[in-house]
Design a protein around this motif. Structure first.
Motif, PDB file in Angstrom:
ATOM      1  N   ALA A 107      82.307  64.595  66.604  1.00  9.07           N
ATOM      2  CA  ALA A 107      81.361  65.701  66.433  1.00  9.07           C
ATOM      3  C   ALA A 107      80.906  66.338  67.749  1.00  9.07           C
ATOM      4  O   ALA A 107      80.865  67.571  67.858  1.00  9.07           O
ATOM      5  CB  ALA A 107      80.162  65.244  65.610  1.00  9.07           C
ATOM      6  N   PRO A 108      80.533  65.554  68.789  1.00  5.18           N
ATOM      7  CA  PRO A 108      80.077  66.204  70.034  1.00  5.18           C
ATOM      8  C   PRO A 108      81.137  67.127  70.639  1.00  5.18           C
ATOM      9  O   PRO A 108      80.811  68.199  71.165  1.00  5.18           O
ATOM     10  CB  PRO A 108      79.777  65.010  70.951  1.00  5.18           C
ATOM     11  N   TRP A 109      82.401  66.708  70.587  1.00  2.93           N
ATOM     12  CA  TRP A 109      83.488  67.542  71.126  1.00  2.93           C
ATOM     13  C   TRP A 109      83.767  68.717  70.194  1.00  2.93           C
ATOM     14  O   TRP A 109      83.891  69.865  70.646  1.00  2.93           O
ATOM     15  CB  TRP A 109      84.725  66.675  71.310  1.00  2.93           C
ATOM     16  N   ALA A 110      83.838  68.440  68.893  1.00  2.00           N
ATOM     17  CA  ALA A 110      84.162  69.484  67.928  1.00  2.00           C
ATOM     18  C   ALA A 110      83.097  70.568  67.857  1.00  2.00           C
ATOM     19  O   ALA A 110      83.388  71.732  67.556  1.00  2.00           O
ATOM     20  CB  ALA A 110      84.371  68.868  66.543  1.00  2.00           C
ATOM     21  N   LEU A 111      81.855  70.187  68.143  1.00  2.00           N
ATOM     22  CA  LEU A 111      80.764  71.152  68.072  1.00  2.00           C
ATOM     23  C   LEU A 111      80.935  72.274  69.079  1.00  2.00           C
ATOM     24  O   LEU A 111      80.562  73.425  68.821  1.00  2.00           O
ATOM     25  CB  LEU A 111      79.427  70.431  68.321  1.00  2.00           C
ATOM     26  N   PHE A 112      81.526  71.973  70.216  1.00  2.00           N
ATOM     27  CA  PHE A 112      81.657  72.967  71.290  1.00  2.00           C
ATOM     28  C   PHE A 112      83.087  73.450  71.504  1.00  2.00           C
ATOM     29  O   PHE A 112      83.302  74.374  72.292  1.00  2.00           O
ATOM     30  CB  PHE A 112      81.125  72.371  72.602  1.00  2.00           C
ATOM     31  N   SER A 113      84.035  72.846  70.825  1.00  2.00           N
ATOM     32  CA  SER A 113      85.428  73.210  71.075  1.00  2.00           C
ATOM     33  C   SER A 113      86.258  73.100  69.800  1.00  2.00           C
ATOM     34  O   SER A 113      86.212  72.073  69.119  1.00  2.00           O
ATOM     35  CB  SER A 113      86.027  72.298  72.158  1.00  2.00           C
ATOM     36  N   ARG A 114      87.022  74.146  69.510  1.00  2.00           N
ATOM     37  CA  ARG A 114      87.942  74.074  68.379  1.00  2.00           C
ATOM     38  C   ARG A 114      89.017  73.024  68.629  1.00  2.00           C
ATOM     39  O   ARG A 114      89.522  72.404  67.680  1.00  2.00           O
ATOM     40  CB  ARG A 114      88.587  75.440  68.139  1.00  2.00           C
ATOM     41  N   ARG A 115      89.359  72.795  69.887  1.00  2.00           N
ATOM     42  CA  ARG A 115      90.316  71.742  70.219  1.00  2.00           C
ATOM     43  C   ARG A 115      89.806  70.380  69.765  1.00  2.00           C
ATOM     44  O   ARG A 115      90.575  69.531  69.321  1.00  2.00           O
ATOM     45  CB  ARG A 115      90.581  71.715  71.719  1.00  2.00           C
ATOM     46  N   GLY A 116      88.500  70.174  69.864  1.00  2.00           N
ATOM     47  CA  GLY A 116      87.915  68.927  69.399  1.00  2.00           C
ATOM     48  C   GLY A 116      88.046  68.770  67.902  1.00  2.00           C
ATOM     49  O   GLY A 116      88.340  67.670  67.397  1.00  2.00           O
ATOM     50  N   ALA A 117      87.842  69.864  67.168  1.00  2.00           N
ATOM     51  CA  ALA A 117      87.993  69.823  65.714  1.00  2.00           C
ATOM     52  C   ALA A 117      89.440  69.545  65.330  1.00  2.00           C
ATOM     53  O   ALA A 117      89.719  68.765  64.408  1.00  2.00           O
ATOM     54  CB  ALA A 117      87.520  71.138  65.101  1.00  2.00           C
ATOM     55  N   LEU A 118      90.370  70.176  66.043  1.00  2.00           N
ATOM     56  CA  LEU A 118      91.789  69.921  65.795  1.00  2.00           C
ATOM     57  C   LEU A 118      92.139  68.461  66.064  1.00  2.00           C
ATOM     58  O   LEU A 118      92.847  67.825  65.272  1.00  2.00           O
ATOM     59  CB  LEU A 118      92.655  70.829  66.668  1.00  2.00           C
ATOM     60  N   ALA A 119      91.648  67.934  67.165  1.00  2.00           N
ATOM     61  CA  ALA A 119      91.949  66.546  67.519  1.00  2.00           C
ATOM     62  C   ALA A 119      91.410  65.582  66.471  1.00  2.00           C
ATOM     63  O   ALA A 119      92.073  64.608  66.101  1.00  2.00           O
ATOM     64  CB  ALA A 119      91.356  66.219  68.894  1.00  2.00           C
ATOM     65  N   ALA A 120      90.207  65.855  65.967  1.00  2.00           N
ATOM     66  CA  ALA A 120      89.622  64.999  64.939  1.00  2.00           C
ATOM     67  C   ALA A 120      90.468  65.018  63.672  1.00  2.00           C
ATOM     68  O   ALA A 120      90.759  63.961  63.081  1.00  2.00           O
ATOM     69  CB  ALA A 120      88.197  65.457  64.635  1.00  2.00           C
ATOM     70  N   CYS A 121      90.865  66.201  63.259  1.00  2.00           N
ATOM     71  CA  CYS A 121      91.633  66.329  62.010  1.00  2.00           C
ATOM     72  C   CYS A 121      93.026  65.719  62.143  1.00  2.00           C
ATOM     73  O   CYS A 121      93.532  65.104  61.194  1.00  2.00           O
ATOM     74  CB  CYS A 121      91.717  67.795  61.597  1.00  2.00           C
ATOM     75  N   LYS A 122      93.641  65.878  63.319  1.00  2.00           N
ATOM     76  CA  LYS A 122      94.955  65.258  63.542  1.00  2.00           C
ATOM     77  C   LYS A 122      94.840  63.732  63.522  1.00  2.00           C
ATOM     78  O   LYS A 122      95.689  63.035  62.947  1.00  2.00           O
ATOM     79  CB  LYS A 122      95.527  65.701  64.887  1.00  2.00           C
ATOM     80  N   THR A 123      93.790  63.214  64.139  1.00  2.00           N
ATOM     81  CA  THR A 123      93.566  61.770  64.142  1.00  2.00           C
ATOM     82  C   THR A 123      93.405  61.252  62.716  1.00  2.00           C
ATOM     83  O   THR A 123      93.981  60.214  62.341  1.00  2.00           O
ATOM     84  CB  THR A 123      92.316  61.421  64.976  1.00  2.00           C
ATOM     85  N   TYR A 124      92.640  61.981  61.928  1.00  2.00           N
ATOM     86  CA  TYR A 124      92.430  61.568  60.541  1.00  2.00           C
ATOM     87  C   TYR A 124      93.740  61.606  59.751  1.00  2.00           C
ATOM     88  O   TYR A 124      94.046  60.667  58.988  1.00  2.00           O
ATOM     89  CB  TYR A 124      91.397  62.473  59.873  1.00  2.00           C
TER      90      TYR A 124
END
Length: 241
Positions: free
Chosen positions: A28-45
């Protein structure tokens, strides 16, 4: 054996949703400020789901063909949540045309918005297509692969359902190639129920349809190639519906 498979399937489903919450919070802290963080979270999942599905249920996942890396429309057969997982994991920057009510699902909705997914209302076909086209145009700032399910919902293997013209209208508006995707995942991960079956679940990226075709011709080609190859994948897995 069937009881054991059912129990393992239930364990898989429980841990799958727990993992969604854990990964969403950790990233969440990364995804909140970066779309790359959201992508990384979803890929990990996605990778976690694919790994645990094989380990607990004996369902192996295979991607065939060449996943697109550029700006394209991806039009896929939709049989269960598994094809969402596999397609998104295979492309570098996917975003979905999805049901609006999913925007309010915990974690899933918030991350979908960060990815640039496009929510649409169901039921009002004309309004939905107009709104979808406008939202896609607004989302052009997020480059990537726009994923749509032309039949509009999950369709079980062997069941026939028409392809909706909204995909053709988007294809015309975007003026991009369309990459069709076939699958057989519904044989192993059904649209309803708990039991996950062992076997080889496949999504296959097919040769792209170039831009510029009339809507009717595009829709004819799309439905023909996706249904033909999905039937072949299902037959390969032993299903003859």
């Amino acid at each position: 054996m069937i009881v054991l498979r059912w129990v393992l399937s239930l364990i898989f489903i429980i841990q799958m949703y727990l993992a969604m919450a854990v990964i969403a919070v950790l990233f969440a802290p990364w995804a909140l400020f970066s779309r790359r963080g959201a992508l990384a979270a979803c890929k990990t999942y996605c990778r976690w789901v694919i790994f645990t599905l094989r380990w607990l249920c004996g369902t192996r996942c295979e991607v065939r063909g060449t996943p697109p890396t550029g700006e394209v429309l991806v039009a896929a057969k939709h049989q269960s949540f598994l094809d969402i997982i596999m397609i998104f994991n295979a492309v570098p920057s996917g975003k979905f045309i999805m049901k609006r009510e999913l925007m309010y699902a915990p974690f899933l909705g918030q991350y979908a918005m960060r990815l640039g997914c496009v929510p649409v209302d169901r039921g009002k076909r004309g309004n939905a297509v107009t709104k979808m086209k406008a939202d896609v145009a607004k989302g052009a700032a997020h480059p990537g692969q726009l994923i749509i399910y032309p039949q509009g919902t999950r369709v079980a293997p062997g069941v026939e359902m028409p392809y909706k013209v909204g995909t053709g209208l988007l294809y015309t508006q975007l003026e991009q190639p369309c990459v069709p995707v076939a699958t057989n995942v519904g044989l192993f991960w059904p649209r309803r129920g708990i039991l996950r079956k062992p076997g080889l679940a496949v999504v296959e990226f097919l040769p792209e349809i170039p831009p510029g075709l009339p809507v009717k011709e595009f829709m004819r080609q799309l439905e023909s190639v996706v249904e033909t190859h999905s039937d072949k994948l299902q037959a390969e897995a032993g299903f003859h519906g």
